[in-house]
Design an enzyme around this catalytic site. Sequence first.
Site, PDB file in Angstrom:
ATOM      1  N   GLU A 100       5.630  -3.353   1.559  1.00 24.64           N
ATOM      2  CA  GLU A 100       5.821  -3.045   0.141  1.00 24.64           C
ATOM      3  C   GLU A 100       5.035  -1.772  -0.135  1.00 24.64           C
ATOM      4  O   GLU A 100       3.837  -1.807  -0.416  1.00 24.64           O
ATOM      5  CB  GLU A 100       5.336  -4.201  -0.744  1.00 24.64           C
ATOM      6  CG  GLU A 100       6.063  -5.507  -0.515  1.00 24.64           C
ATOM      7  CD  GLU A 100       7.494  -5.503  -1.013  1.00 24.64           C
ATOM      8  OE1 GLU A 100       7.925  -4.480  -1.590  1.00 24.64           O
ATOM      9  OE2 GLU A 100       8.184  -6.514  -0.836  1.00 24.64           O
ATOM     10  N   GLY A 129       0.824  -1.205   0.000  1.00 23.97           N
ATOM     11  CA  GLY A 129       0.000   0.000   0.000  1.00 23.97           C
ATOM     12  C   GLY A 129       0.854   1.249   0.000  1.00 23.97           C
ATOM     13  O   GLY A 129       2.040   1.211  -0.316  1.00 23.97           O
ATOM     14  N   SER A 130       0.244   2.342   0.386  1.00 24.65           N
ATOM     15  CA  SER A 130       0.948   3.619   0.404  1.00 24.65           C
ATOM     16  C   SER A 130       1.903   3.681   1.587  1.00 24.65           C
ATOM     17  O   SER A 130       1.782   2.931   2.563  1.00 24.65           O
ATOM     18  CB  SER A 130      -0.053   4.766   0.490  1.00 24.65           C
ATOM     19  OG  SER A 130      -0.696   4.761   1.752  1.00 24.65           O
ATOM     20  N   CYS A 174       3.371  -0.236  -8.489  1.00 25.13           N
ATOM     21  CA  CYS A 174       4.363   0.326  -7.576  1.00 25.13           C
ATOM     22  C   CYS A 174       5.703   0.469  -8.278  1.00 25.13           C
ATOM     23  O   CYS A 174       6.552   1.262  -7.856  1.00 25.13           O
ATOM     24  CB  CYS A 174       4.493  -0.533  -6.325  1.00 25.13           C
ATOM     25  SG  CYS A 174       4.733  -2.272  -6.638  1.00 25.13           S
ATOM     26  N   VAL A 216       0.067   4.399   4.962  1.00 26.78           N
ATOM     27  CA  VAL A 216      -0.625   3.194   5.448  1.00 26.78           C
ATOM     28  C   VAL A 216       0.385   2.219   6.045  1.00 26.78           C
ATOM     29  O   VAL A 216       0.178   1.642   7.116  1.00 26.78           O
ATOM     30  CB  VAL A 216      -1.422   2.530   4.310  1.00 26.78           C
ATOM     31  CG1 VAL A 216      -1.892   1.134   4.714  1.00 26.78           C
ATOM     32  CG2 VAL A 216      -2.623   3.382   3.924  1.00 26.78           C
ATOM     33  N   GLY A 217       1.505   2.021   5.346  1.00 27.06           N
ATOM     34  CA  GLY A 217       2.537   1.113   5.830  1.00 27.06           C
ATOM     35  C   GLY A 217       3.174   1.580   7.121  1.00 27.06           C
ATOM     36  O   GLY A 217       3.479   0.782   8.008  1.00 27.06           O
TER      37      GLY A 217
END
Length: 510
Positions: free
Chosen positions: A262, A240-241, A296, A244-245
């Site tokens: 990731e 994710g972004s 990504c 968020v990570g």
Amino acid sequence: MDFLKELGIEEKNYGSSGGLNWNKTKTEGELKIHSPADGKFVASVYQASSDDYDSIVSTAFEAFEYWRKIPAPKRGEIVRQIGVRLRDYKKPLGTLVTYEMGKSLQEGLGEVQEMIDICDFAVGLSRQLYGFTMHSERPVHRMYDQYHPLGIVATISAFNFPVAVWSWNAMIAAVCGDVNLWKPSSKTPLTAIATQKIVAQVIKENDLPEGIFSLIIGKGSTIGEKLLNDKRIPLVSITGSTPVGRHAAEVVSKRFGRTILELGGNNGIIITPDADLKLAIPAVVFGAVGTAGQRCTTTRRLIIHESIFEKVKDALVNAYSSFKIGTPLDEANHVGPLVDKSAVTVFSDAIEKIKKEGGKVVFGGEALAGKEYESGCYVKPALVEAENHFNIVQEETFAPILYLIKYSGSVDNAIKLHNDVPQGLSSAIFTNNLREAETFLSAWGSDCGIANVNIGTSGAEIGGAFGGEKETGGGRESGSDAWKVYMRRQTNTINFSDQLPLAQGIKFDI
């Protein structure tokens, strides 16, 4: 639609399962899925409840207690069968990936092929979960290390690769003796439901317990947070972004859990005067517009030597002018839609920010209207002359915007520009100069987790470990020895003498 029927997708679907059985909760809201390709309603999904989550996790933990005792090659045989079953469903599942998410049909089919490939890789891996033997300093002792299963591995996947990234985690974890709990993106739940049903068939046919592969579709504020805080889940893999990570990492680390992160990419390609442009231009174009810029590993920055800047720019404008934009189900089209209308807003807002910072749009940059684009999710990919220090260039915009950045002097200057962003996922250089290529791959070259020479930034093979550095999170998935993160490492020492010597020559007589 025939492919929906073949995959067992109903008009209304339930959002949690540990196998063939599905919880019947209807009280937590209903996700209504419309295709970005044509705007038409596809199907809906009832979101899971907190009670559903507890039931699923309890079942998964019971399954783990059974599964970890199965020999790894036997676990590999189950994964082999899953790969075979995915081959049977490649066309309908690939079509659903395309219709639900918006990527081209070739990319949708390619994503399912990636699932098949990782199954094949995991089958071989099931016989290679090796440890090491070390010489002990103590006489008549043996010392070695080995790897044991962790437990429940949670996979939180993103919309842009709605099934492939799950398979990277789930299949590797499965041969390692773990069970998998999958929380897919709420934007692409149907592909997850279809995949769960395919895998559950194999589990049932082999008379294995439910819970080896589980699915939970629910709100991030409830199900997502509960998952992150759950001490029964030792490892959470999240795609994710970066924001968020970062949140996930903080929550999971507080309970001493592990994460595979990731996150965002801001991938650059350097084109030097020694580049073969016949290779470079197609690679740049696919890297920038494949999946409509929603990978990504999408190419977002093109760092071009000033001596060839205009030549490269003209070649790109010519290539972009030839794009066919339209429904991803038509293989004649090059570019499909963004995932939804909010993604179009992000694209349009980024274009306005570029202009305000002094960037020059040399091609595209507008949302498309008309009967063919009535879903409201289509845009014309943009080429923009920009400078690397622009705030918008330092960010990852998940859309087809390619920044053209000029450099002068040696390749060292290009590498400095390339590395001067917060993210560090994928990178590439196009050059036939051996010194430039090796410098790019050296310790003082690219600071990314992936660095390529004379190929683009996207399209990573499953055989290599995938992941990046800096704000990309540092995680690794898929190939090489990435399997080790799904296991706990244990060092063992065996004394088969009749003495008890201590390490470091310590004497302790009693």
